[in-house]
Design a protein around this motif. Structure first.
Motif, PDB file in Angstrom:
ATOM      1  N   UNK A 159      -7.574 -12.108  16.359  1.00 23.31           N
ATOM      2  CA  UNK A 159      -7.270 -11.225  17.482  1.00 23.31           C
ATOM      3  C   UNK A 159      -6.069 -11.709  18.295  1.00 23.31           C
ATOM      4  N   UNK A 160      -5.345 -12.713  17.795  1.00 22.87           N
ATOM      5  CA  UNK A 160      -4.157 -13.170  18.509  1.00 22.87           C
ATOM      6  C   UNK A 160      -3.115 -12.053  18.541  1.00 22.87           C
ATOM      7  N   UNK A 161      -2.356 -11.998  19.630  1.00 22.71           N
ATOM      8  CA  UNK A 161      -1.307 -10.983  19.765  1.00 22.71           C
ATOM      9  C   UNK A 161      -0.025 -11.506  19.129  1.00 22.71           C
ATOM     10  N   UNK A 162       0.327 -10.963  17.962  1.00 20.70           N
ATOM     11  CA  UNK A 162       1.561 -11.309  17.260  1.00 20.70           C
ATOM     12  C   UNK A 162       2.338 -10.012  17.022  1.00 20.70           C
ATOM     13  N   UNK A 163       3.285  -9.692  17.876  1.00 20.54           N
ATOM     14  CA  UNK A 163       3.964  -8.393  17.778  1.00 20.54           C
ATOM     15  C   UNK A 163       4.804  -8.229  16.520  1.00 20.54           C
ATOM     16  N   UNK A 164       5.203  -9.327  15.864  1.00 17.92           N
ATOM     17  CA  UNK A 164       6.047  -9.248  14.669  1.00 17.92           C
ATOM     18  C   UNK A 164       5.305  -9.769  13.437  1.00 17.92           C
ATOM     19  N   UNK A 165       4.017  -9.572  13.392  1.00 17.83           N
ATOM     20  CA  UNK A 165       3.211 -10.109  12.299  1.00 17.83           C
ATOM     21  C   UNK A 165       3.565  -9.433  10.969  1.00 17.83           C
ATOM     22  N   UNK A 166       3.889 -10.262   9.961  1.00 21.03           N
ATOM     23  CA  UNK A 166       4.257  -9.735   8.654  1.00 21.03           C
ATOM     24  C   UNK A 166       3.487 -10.376   7.504  1.00 21.03           C
ATOM     25  N   UNK A 167       2.706 -11.404   7.807  1.00 20.14           N
ATOM     26  CA  UNK A 167       1.966 -12.083   6.742  1.00 20.14           C
ATOM     27  C   UNK A 167       0.693 -12.688   7.316  1.00 20.14           C
ATOM     28  N   UNK A 168      -0.439 -12.444   6.632  1.00 20.55           N
ATOM     29  CA  UNK A 168      -1.722 -13.037   7.008  1.00 20.55           C
ATOM     30  C   UNK A 168      -2.272 -13.752   5.779  1.00 20.55           C
ATOM     31  N   UNK A 169      -2.596 -15.034   5.950  1.00 20.68           N
ATOM     32  CA  UNK A 169      -3.189 -15.826   4.873  1.00 20.68           C
ATOM     33  C   UNK A 169      -4.552 -16.303   5.343  1.00 20.68           C
ATOM     34  N   UNK A 170      -5.569 -16.081   4.523  1.00 17.39           N
ATOM     35  CA  UNK A 170      -6.933 -16.517   4.834  1.00 17.39           C
ATOM     36  C   UNK A 170      -7.335 -17.538   3.779  1.00 17.39           C
ATOM     37  N   UNK A 171      -7.278 -18.816   4.135  1.00 17.87           N
ATOM     38  CA  UNK A 171      -7.627 -19.878   3.193  1.00 17.87           C
ATOM     39  C   UNK A 171      -9.142 -20.056   3.153  1.00 17.87           C
ATOM     40  N   UNK A 172      -9.657 -20.419   1.973  1.00 17.70           N
ATOM     41  CA  UNK A 172     -11.110 -20.552   1.770  1.00 17.70           C
ATOM     42  C   UNK A 172     -11.811 -19.283   2.252  1.00 17.70           C
ATOM     43  N   UNK A 173     -11.356 -18.153   1.759  1.00 19.23           N
ATOM     44  CA  UNK A 173     -11.818 -16.868   2.293  1.00 19.23           C
ATOM     45  C   UNK A 173     -13.302 -16.639   2.081  1.00 19.23           C
ATOM     46  N   UNK A 174     -13.917 -17.390   1.181  1.00 21.69           N
ATOM     47  CA  UNK A 174     -15.338 -17.212   0.902  1.00 21.69           C
ATOM     48  C   UNK A 174     -16.226 -17.812   1.985  1.00 21.69           C
ATOM     49  N   UNK A 175     -15.669 -18.629   2.861  1.00 23.37           N
ATOM     50  CA  UNK A 175     -16.481 -19.422   3.773  1.00 23.37           C
ATOM     51  C   UNK A 175     -17.212 -18.537   4.783  1.00 23.37           C
ATOM     52  N   UNK A 176     -18.529 -18.744   4.952  1.00 24.25           N
ATOM     53  CA  UNK A 176     -19.288 -17.934   5.919  1.00 24.25           C
ATOM     54  C   UNK A 176     -18.880 -18.162   7.361  1.00 24.25           C
ATOM     55  N   UNK A 177     -18.109 -19.219   7.650  1.00 24.05           N
ATOM     56  CA  UNK A 177     -17.668 -19.465   9.024  1.00 24.05           C
ATOM     57  C   UNK A 177     -16.734 -18.375   9.531  1.00 24.05           C
ATOM     58  N   UNK A 178     -16.152 -17.591   8.649  1.00 29.25           N
ATOM     59  CA  UNK A 178     -15.304 -16.485   9.092  1.00 29.25           C
ATOM     60  C   UNK A 178     -16.112 -15.350   9.724  1.00 29.25           C
ATOM     61  N   UNK A 179     -17.420 -15.390   9.567  1.00 26.21           N
ATOM     62  CA  UNK A 179     -18.287 -14.382  10.163  1.00 26.21           C
ATOM     63  C   UNK A 179     -18.838 -14.919  11.478  1.00 26.21           C
ATOM     64  N   UNK A 180     -18.583 -14.214  12.574  1.00 25.94           N
ATOM     65  CA  UNK A 180     -19.048 -14.643  13.886  1.00 25.94           C
ATOM     66  C   UNK A 180     -20.564 -14.480  13.986  1.00 25.94           C
ATOM     67  N   UNK A 181     -21.205 -15.414  14.677  1.00 27.06           N
ATOM     68  CA  UNK A 181     -22.649 -15.358  14.798  1.00 27.06           C
ATOM     69  C   UNK A 181     -23.149 -14.939  16.168  1.00 27.06           C
ATOM     70  N   UNK A 182     -22.252 -14.574  17.061  1.00 32.23           N
ATOM     71  CA  UNK A 182     -22.665 -14.149  18.392  1.00 32.23           C
ATOM     72  C   UNK A 182     -21.661 -13.131  18.926  1.00 32.23           C
TER      73      UNK A 182
END
Length: 733
Positions: free
Chosen positions: A257-280
């Motif tokens: 949710x960071x504000x990056x007005x010129x965002x052109x690339x998103x990399x998600x390393x270890x994308x399988x990790x359950x920590x990417x899912x918020x618990x609250x």
């Protein structure tokens, strides 16, 4: 002249003031501007928002509307794509837009006065200048493998999203660096976001990105965002990203949710990790939102993993079969000569142990514990292998995903166990400080001198945690001495050095980095730890990894347990043999009572494609995700009857509502049941599962059901209810 504004503030979805509120301003403010507004007796941070189409604000008398307190000058308005991301996340995960939007902003935005803002922005302006790219000495350029070159070429010529399926040690991080570098050279003002699942992986990644990009763009070009930073640090990073001064943002799930007005690339390393899912709060998946945000911002998205989530693997099947992602395959470790399984679609090639060794991945050795001495923790062959590594001056890693000394303290006479008085769980015995500690509510007390139930002084620990494992291993290796070291820093003849890394041993600030530095320097012979050490770390000297007692997840009621176990074991195995000079000697030992289990068969061959194919086949037959879509409604109350009664009443009301609107045609509402740990901190918890083969049908039902849930809470069935929440796409049931 006054101007009427729609402003979002932090209000929960069930409150009477959810949605935008109307205020007036003497100056016209752009949508997305940050303002301070009065609400009741308080003054809150708000965001000027797009007025809803059905807003009755136009009928309000402007004289009756309260004016905004002030506008935060010097901060550019939040972009339309950012506002659309927040709106989508709020609607999809069934939260209020204001709650998601304000939680995504740095907490210190709420606290600084106007004068403080002026000083902060002045300092930020001085530090925010980004220099021109500097020339890089060609001798310092990294030589890429053919697989890395091919993956980067496919990434540059296609639109994505992409799934980078690369073996541990195949050089995925270098691919990330190359893609970011090429983007910044190609587009002078572009920004990139690189996400990691856990805070403890951020320093290692930040060091690599700083070493690569700080000489070219300055130290301020790379910033981090995670919850472990101080409020001032988070604000500084957010301002740098929002202003465009930061070219690269590294962070955990909150960075999506960071504000990056010129965002052109998103990399998600270890994308399988359950920590990417918020618990609250808003229980969002940062990985899924990354794909959606890439579409909003016109940014390319790369998901990377050696063991992708089954959802991402399924989405990366061939386009002719309905796949939405493009799979980039790097099956070999850097410096290897033989490839591992490279399934694309239904084509899978298996390799034997010898091929795996030549490919640089560790040979997997399964130890049948049915044939080992009774009650032994380390089988004689594994202990001999660890001693052999010590004699060669190499390191070993012992993995057990359970911290503490023992999970239970037990009395053999009356069968008393160290239950938590506030939770339906046992308190874990921690020998170091002689406490019984609940890992759910935090309740702790000193270990009793005798059994509280019968007075028997002979109470003993049951099971093992990392503390007990470390102690036992030290006893077994007591007579072993270190060999002549390559470095004079660690003289020969010293006792074996064992270090434990888990949540308990790394509580103090900087302790984790200090322990990891000891491992990297070669000071440590054996590393004992939980999943904290099993993924993401680049240990160059470790050549043996051992998994102790991984059988618990084989027969779990959670349908995702085998996926998590296989991923964790594959990631742990990937810590061994990362140095090309010694990778042919690396091994992964698995002690199990079920050595012929299909999961261990696939692990032996490092064959994730075969494991994924089998799991997806089972899930399709059972109608489980990714072939269906789920949501959980959780309720908490002082009694289990109230929690389940609320869910049952809401379910009955939803059935009547849905039958009238034909919303239940593609849905299944399961009965309310207690959660697996049904009581935490004296609060009873229940849950109810909703399932549908159609994501759209599930979303329509949940949106309509919100009204029913709010109404049910006001009924007699809802009295005594503490709270309830909807979890869309849950990872744990």
């Amino acid at each position: 002249m006054t101007h009427q504004l729609a402003v979002l503030v932090h209000t929960p979805v069930h409150s009477a003031v959810a949605g935008t509120l109307s205020y007036v301003s003497e100056l016209p403010l752009t949508v997305g501007s940050l303002v301070r507004v009065p609400l009741g007796q308080r003054e809150l941070l708000g965001v000027v928002w797009d007025a809803p189409l059905d807003s009755p604000a136009a009928s309000f008398d402007p004289q009756k509307l309260r004016p905004i307190s002030s506008a935060l000058d010097g901060i550019a308005p939040l972009s339309a794509s950012w506002r659309q991301l927040v709106t989508f996340a709020a609607h999809y995960y069934q939260r209020s837009v204001g709650e998601v939007a304000l939680a995504a902003l740095p907490p210190q935005l709420r606290d600084l006065s106007t004068q403080q803002w002026g000083r902060r922005l002045k300092r930020h302006a001085k530090a925010g200048a980004v220099g021109e790219p500097a020339l890089v000495d060609a001798s310092e350029l990294v030589a890429l493998s053919p697989e890395q070159t091919g993956a980067i070429a496919q990434f540059n010529t296609n639109s994505g999203p992409f799934l980078l399926f690369g073996a541990t040690g195949s050089g995925k991080t270098e691919v990330y660096l190359q893609c970011v570098e090429q983007l910044l050279v190609r587009e002078p003002d572009a920004q990139a976001m690189v996400m990691v699942p856990e805070i403890n992986l951020t320093p290692q990644l930040e060091a690599r990105f700083m070493a690569r990009f700080a000489p070219m763009y300055g130290d301020g070009a790379v910033v981090s965002m995670h919850s472990g930073m101080t409020p001032a640090q988070r604000l500084k990073s957010w301002l740098a990203a929002h202003s465009g001064a930061a070219r690269i943002v590294l962070g955990t799930r909150m960075a999506i949710f960071a504000s990056l007005p010129k965002l052109k690339l998103i990399i998600v390393d270890e994308e399988h990790d359950p920590s990417y899912k918020s618990g609250e709060g808003a229980r969002y998946s940062a990985r899924d939102l990354a794909v959606y945000r890439g579409r909003l911002d016109g940014a390319k998205v790369m998901l990377g993993s050696a063991t992708p989530s089954l959802e991402s693997w399924h989405h990366s099947r061939p386009a002719a079969e309905g796949g939405r992602y493009l799979r980039l395959v790097m099956p070999s470790r850097i410096g290897s000569i033989t490839a591992l399984p490279t399934a694309q679609g239904d084509t899978t090639r298996l390799v034997n142990d010898a091929a795996a060794a030549s490919a640089g991945l560790p040979v997997v050795r399964r130890v049948d514990m049915n044939h080992q001495p009774k009650h032994c923790v380390f089988s004689p062959p594994l202990l001999a292998a660890i001693m052999e590594r010590i004699a060669r001056g190499e390191q070993s890693m012992v993995f057990l995903n359970r911290r503490g000394y023992a999970p239970v303290l037990h009395c053999a006479d009356c069968d008393w166990k160290s239950e938590c008085p506030h939770c339906s769980a046992y308190r874990v015995f921690h020998k170091i400080d002689r406490t019984l500690r609940c890992h759910h509510c935090g309740y702790a007390e000193r270990v009793p001198r005798a059994c509280p139930a019968c007075g028997n002084p002979d109470i003993a620990p049951m099971g093992r945690g990392t503390e007990r494992l470390e102690e036992h291993l030290a006893e077994l290796l007591l007579e072993v001495r270190r060999p002549n070291s390559v470095s004079d820093q660690w003289p020969e003849g010293e006792p074996v050095r064992i270090v434990r890394i888990d949540a308990d041993s790394t509580k103090l600030k900087g302790e984790l980095q200090a322990q990891l530095a000891r491992v990297h320097s070669g000071e440590v012979d054996v590393l004992v730890g939980t999943q904290m050490i099993a993924k993401g770390h680049d240990f160059r000297r470790i050549t043996l990894v051992a998994a102790i007692n991984p059988d618990n997840a084989l027969f779990s009621s959670d349908f995702r347990a085998p996926e998590r176990l296989f991923s964790l074991l594959m990631q742990a195995a990937g810590r061994a043999g990362r140095d090309a000079d010694i990778s042919g000697q690396s091994e992964m030992w698995v002690q199990t009572f079920h050595p012929q289990h299909p999961l261990f068969e696939a692990l032996k061959r490092h064959d994730y494609p075969a494991f994924a194919a089998e799991q997806l086949k089972e899930r399709e037959q059972a109608g489980m995700p990714p072939f269906s879509f789920q949501a959980l409604v959780r309720a908490e109350a002082r009694t289990q009857e109230v929690a389940q009664g609320f869910l049952s009443a809401a379910s009955a009301a939803a059935t009547r509502m849905a039958q009238a609107d034909q919303l239940l045609a593609h849905l299944t509402l399961y009965p309310a049941v207690p959660m697996s740990i049904q009581r935490v901190a004296n609060v009873e918890r229940a849950q109810m599962l909703i399932e549908s083969p159609s994501r759209a049908a599930l979303q329509r039902f949940l949106a309509a059901w919100q009204v029913v849930l709010h109404a049910t809470r006001k009924q007699p069935e809802g009295r005594g209810l503490l709270r309830w929440a909807i979890d869309v796409d849950p990872l744990a049931i």
